[in-house]
Design an enzyme around this catalytic site. Structure first.
Site, mmCIF file in Angstrom:
data_model
loop_
_atom_site.group_PDB
_atom_site.id
_atom_site.type_symbol
_atom_site.label_atom_id
_atom_site.label_comp_id
_atom_site.label_asym_id
_atom_site.label_seq_id
_atom_site.Cartn_x
_atom_site.Cartn_y
_atom_site.Cartn_z
ATOM 1 N N ASN A 9 -16.612 -17.066 -29.039
ATOM 2 C CA ASN A 9 -16.912 -15.868 -29.820
ATOM 3 C C ASN A 9 -17.294 -16.296 -31.242
ATOM 4 O O ASN A 9 -16.499 -16.933 -31.930
ATOM 5 C CB ASN A 9 -15.670 -14.959 -29.816
ATOM 6 C CG ASN A 9 -15.882 -13.691 -30.611
ATOM 7 O OD1 ASN A 9 -16.456 -13.716 -31.695
ATOM 8 N ND2 ASN A 9 -15.407 -12.570 -30.098
ATOM 9 N N ASP A 11 -18.305 -14.274 -33.794
ATOM 10 C CA ASP A 11 -18.275 -13.167 -34.770
ATOM 11 C C ASP A 11 -17.974 -13.639 -36.187
ATOM 12 O O ASP A 11 -18.543 -13.145 -37.158
ATOM 13 C CB ASP A 11 -17.176 -12.160 -34.389
ATOM 14 C CG ASP A 11 -17.503 -11.369 -33.149
ATOM 15 O OD1 ASP A 11 -18.650 -11.414 -32.680
ATOM 16 O OD2 ASP A 11 -16.582 -10.697 -32.633
ATOM 17 N N HIS A 12 -17.020 -14.585 -36.299
ATOM 18 C CA HIS A 12 -16.558 -14.918 -37.654
ATOM 19 C C HIS A 12 -17.504 -15.831 -38.421
ATOM 20 O O HIS A 12 -17.337 -16.020 -39.619
ATOM 21 C CB HIS A 12 -15.122 -15.433 -37.613
ATOM 22 C CG HIS A 12 -14.196 -14.344 -37.161
ATOM 23 N ND1 HIS A 12 -14.183 -13.108 -37.758
ATOM 24 C CD2 HIS A 12 -13.308 -14.269 -36.136
ATOM 25 C CE1 HIS A 12 -13.321 -12.328 -37.131
ATOM 26 N NE2 HIS A 12 -12.776 -13.011 -36.138
ATOM 27 N N HIS A 45 -19.267 -9.411 -30.705
ATOM 28 C CA HIS A 45 -18.770 -8.032 -30.699
ATOM 29 C C HIS A 45 -19.572 -7.253 -31.741
ATOM 30 O O HIS A 45 -19.459 -7.519 -32.935
ATOM 31 C CB HIS A 45 -17.270 -8.057 -31.070
ATOM 32 C CG HIS A 45 -16.609 -6.711 -31.016
ATOM 33 N ND1 HIS A 45 -15.253 -6.542 -31.178
ATOM 34 C CD2 HIS A 45 -17.099 -5.470 -30.815
ATOM 35 C CE1 HIS A 45 -14.943 -5.265 -31.085
ATOM 36 N NE2 HIS A 45 -16.048 -4.584 -30.867
ATOM 37 N N ARG A 47 -19.682 -4.285 -33.659
ATOM 38 C CA ARG A 47 -18.761 -3.195 -33.993
ATOM 39 C C ARG A 47 -19.530 -2.047 -34.628
ATOM 40 O O ARG A 47 -20.575 -2.245 -35.248
ATOM 41 C CB ARG A 47 -17.683 -3.686 -34.968
ATOM 42 C CG ARG A 47 -16.722 -4.688 -34.367
ATOM 43 C CD ARG A 47 -15.599 -5.004 -35.347
ATOM 44 N NE ARG A 47 -14.590 -3.974 -35.336
ATOM 45 C CZ ARG A 47 -13.423 -4.070 -34.699
ATOM 46 N NH1 ARG A 47 -13.104 -5.168 -34.061
ATOM 47 N NH2 ARG A 47 -12.561 -3.085 -34.730
ATOM 48 N N ARG A 51 -19.214 -5.019 -39.193
ATOM 49 C CA ARG A 51 -18.552 -5.888 -40.168
ATOM 50 C C ARG A 51 -18.903 -7.365 -39.983
ATOM 51 O O ARG A 51 -18.778 -8.141 -40.899
ATOM 52 C CB ARG A 51 -17.031 -5.689 -40.145
ATOM 53 C CG ARG A 51 -16.386 -6.148 -38.877
ATOM 54 C CD ARG A 51 -14.877 -6.078 -38.966
ATOM 55 N NE ARG A 51 -14.395 -4.705 -38.884
ATOM 56 C CZ ARG A 51 -13.141 -4.400 -38.527
ATOM 57 N NH1 ARG A 51 -12.286 -5.353 -38.258
ATOM 58 N NH2 ARG A 51 -12.763 -3.150 -38.459
ATOM 59 N N GLU A 72 -19.550 -7.590 -26.499
ATOM 60 C CA GLU A 72 -18.403 -6.672 -26.547
ATOM 61 C C GLU A 72 -18.804 -5.433 -27.330
ATOM 62 O O GLU A 72 -19.301 -5.547 -28.455
ATOM 63 C CB GLU A 72 -17.218 -7.330 -27.262
ATOM 64 C CG GLU A 72 -16.654 -8.526 -26.538
ATOM 65 C CD GLU A 72 -15.544 -9.189 -27.331
ATOM 66 O OE1 GLU A 72 -14.967 -10.149 -26.806
ATOM 67 O OE2 GLU A 72 -15.246 -8.771 -28.472
ATOM 68 N N THR A 103 -9.412 -6.289 -32.427
ATOM 69 C CA THR A 103 -9.121 -5.405 -31.286
ATOM 70 C C THR A 103 -7.622 -5.456 -30.982
ATOM 71 O O THR A 103 -7.103 -6.503 -30.625
ATOM 72 C CB THR A 103 -9.935 -5.863 -30.059
ATOM 73 O OG1 THR A 103 -11.254 -6.167 -30.484
ATOM 74 C CG2 THR A 103 -9.964 -4.794 -28.993
ATOM 75 N N GLU A 153 -11.130 -8.317 -18.397
ATOM 76 C CA GLU A 153 -10.646 -9.357 -19.307
ATOM 77 C C GLU A 153 -9.239 -8.963 -19.713
ATOM 78 O O GLU A 153 -9.023 -7.872 -20.247
ATOM 79 C CB GLU A 153 -11.558 -9.474 -20.539
ATOM 80 C CG GLU A 153 -11.021 -10.526 -21.520
ATOM 81 C CD GLU A 153 -12.007 -10.894 -22.631
ATOM 82 O OE1 GLU A 153 -13.235 -10.802 -22.419
ATOM 83 O OE2 GLU A 153 -11.524 -11.281 -23.703
ATOM 84 N N HIS A 193 -8.049 -13.264 -26.548
ATOM 85 C CA HIS A 193 -7.479 -12.680 -27.763
ATOM 86 C C HIS A 193 -6.270 -13.479 -28.235
ATOM 87 O O HIS A 193 -5.284 -13.605 -27.507
ATOM 88 C CB HIS A 193 -7.076 -11.209 -27.608
ATOM 89 C CG HIS A 193 -7.202 -10.499 -28.922
ATOM 90 N ND1 HIS A 193 -6.252 -10.628 -29.898
ATOM 91 C CD2 HIS A 193 -8.183 -9.742 -29.454
ATOM 92 C CE1 HIS A 193 -6.637 -9.947 -30.967
ATOM 93 N NE2 HIS A 193 -7.809 -9.407 -30.724
ATOM 94 N N GLY A 215 -12.360 -17.018 -30.143
ATOM 95 C CA GLY A 215 -13.158 -16.976 -31.357
ATOM 96 C C GLY A 215 -12.475 -17.548 -32.580
ATOM 97 O O GLY A 215 -12.774 -18.658 -33.024
ATOM 98 N N HIS A 216 -11.529 -16.794 -33.098
ATOM 99 C CA HIS A 216 -10.970 -17.099 -34.413
ATOM 100 C C HIS A 216 -10.467 -18.531 -34.544
ATOM 101 O O HIS A 216 -10.773 -19.227 -35.522
ATOM 102 C CB HIS A 216 -9.845 -16.088 -34.716
ATOM 103 C CG HIS A 216 -9.365 -16.137 -36.123
ATOM 104 N ND1 HIS A 216 -8.254 -16.848 -36.497
ATOM 105 C CD2 HIS A 216 -9.872 -15.601 -37.263
ATOM 106 C CE1 HIS A 216 -8.083 -16.726 -37.800
ATOM 107 N NE2 HIS A 216 -9.048 -15.978 -38.290
HETATM 108 N N1 PXP Z 1 -11.772 -11.003 -26.173
HETATM 109 C C1 PXP Z 1 -11.945 -9.764 -26.716
HETATM 110 C C2 PXP Z 1 -12.193 -8.622 -25.789
HETATM 111 C C3 PXP Z 1 -11.905 -9.574 -28.108
HETATM 112 O O1 PXP Z 1 -12.072 -8.340 -28.603
HETATM 113 C C4 PXP Z 1 -11.699 -10.687 -28.942
HETATM 114 C C5 PXP Z 1 -11.702 -10.510 -30.424
HETATM 115 O O2 PXP Z 1 -12.953 -10.084 -30.838
HETATM 116 C C6 PXP Z 1 -11.558 -11.957 -28.338
HETATM 117 C C7 PXP Z 1 -11.569 -12.078 -26.959
HETATM 118 C C8 PXP Z 1 -11.379 -13.200 -29.145
HETATM 119 O O3 PXP Z 1 -10.194 -13.146 -29.861
HETATM 120 P P1 PXP Z 1 -9.873 -14.289 -30.902
HETATM 121 O O4 PXP Z 1 -10.896 -14.184 -32.003
HETATM 122 O O5 PXP Z 1 -8.489 -13.954 -31.347
HETATM 123 O O6 PXP Z 1 -9.965 -15.597 -30.186
#
Ligand code: PXP
Length: 245
Positions: A9, A11-12, A45, A47, A51, A72, A103, A153, A193, A215-216
């Site tokens: 992921n 996103d960041h 994702h 959103r 963001r 997502e 989320t 998921e 997550h 992701g994070h």
């Molecule tokens: N799966 C879903 C459905 C999510 O919403 C997220 C966070 O955007 C992740 C996985 C990834 O989470 P993390 O960034 O904590 O690894």
């Protein structure tokens, strides 16, 4: 031994870019590096508040990704329209609240059944694989089955945030039972997550888990080790965890 795949992921990367309204770091570049390092798919994702990932990122990534795009989105008319236009390989429906940091929980399919089932049908009939992000709860899994999705998921946030050994064991057990139940119903199971280099091993070891979306932790590790190493180290850990069980 079946494989466990890694969805990265990104996103960041976009969060860091947007905080200064700059052109860098570029999610398209990040996706390419992650793919080169072994990512099996790229998750973004989009959103409602934009963001991190922007619509333009989605369309650019659509042209450049060499693996799969997992998009997502919330279950809304706006997002359905965007998904139908962009046609990612898969869409994961997630619950979304404007004020949340990330989320917070799984979808309540039972409560929003008609809306989710209809949205699933619309995307599935256009060739997009649909996944539903849910807690490892039997009733939610049954509701997912009634929506005819091929994937769910499982939300690993409770496992990741557990404060005691007992809480962690209970959360893991719930995910393991949920994964095996979904599998019996012929639903493929992803998870994600809050997964990190330190807690991912027990989840990756569950034989029913097809793909982990992370992701994070990967993006944070990339600050110190570089994105290529952050991705390939995660991939090594999840594969080794699966193979040792
Ligand atoms: N799966 C879903 C459905 C999510 O919403 C997220 C966070 O955007 C992740 C996985 C990834 O989470 P993390 O960034 O904590 O690894």
């Amino acid at each position: 031994m079946n494989s466990v795949y890694l969805g990265v992921n990104i996103d960041h990367i976009a969060t860091l870019r947007n905080v200064r309204r700059e052109k860098y770091p570029d999610p398209v570049h990040a996706a390419g590096v992650a793919e080169k390092a072994g990512a099996d798919s790229i998750t973004i994702h989009l959103r409602e508040d934009r963001r991190h990932i922007l619509e333009n990122d989605l369309y650019l990534l659509r042209q450049t990704l060499q693996t799969r795009m997992n998009l997502e989105i919330a279950v809304s008319d706006e997002m359905l329209k965007i998904a139908l236009n962009a046609k990612p390989e898969s869409v994961c429906f997630v619950p979304e609240k404007r004020e949340e940091l990330t989320t917070e929980g799984g979808l309540d399919i039972k409560k929003n059944f008609i809306k989710i089932k209809k949205a699933t049908e619309i995307l599935t009939s256009s060739g997009i694989t649909v996944s539903l992000f849910i807690d490892a709860d039997r009733e939610q899994i049954n509701a997912a089955k009634e929506c005819s999705v091929s994937f769910i998921e499982l939300h690993t946030g409770h496992y990741a945030n557990a404060q005691t050994k007992k809480e962690k064991e209970d959360a893991l057990k719930k995910i393991a039972i949920g994964a095996s139940y979904a599998s019996e119903l012929n639903i493929s199971v992803n998870a994600g997550h809050g997964l990190t280099y330190h807690n991912v091993n027990q989840i990756a070891a569950l034989p029913e888990i097809y793909e982990l979306n992370i992701g994070h932790a990967i993006i944070a590790r990339a600050l110190f080790d570089g994105l290529q190493k952050a991705v390939s180290d995660m991939k090594t850990i999840i594969r080794a965890s699966r193979e040792s069980h």
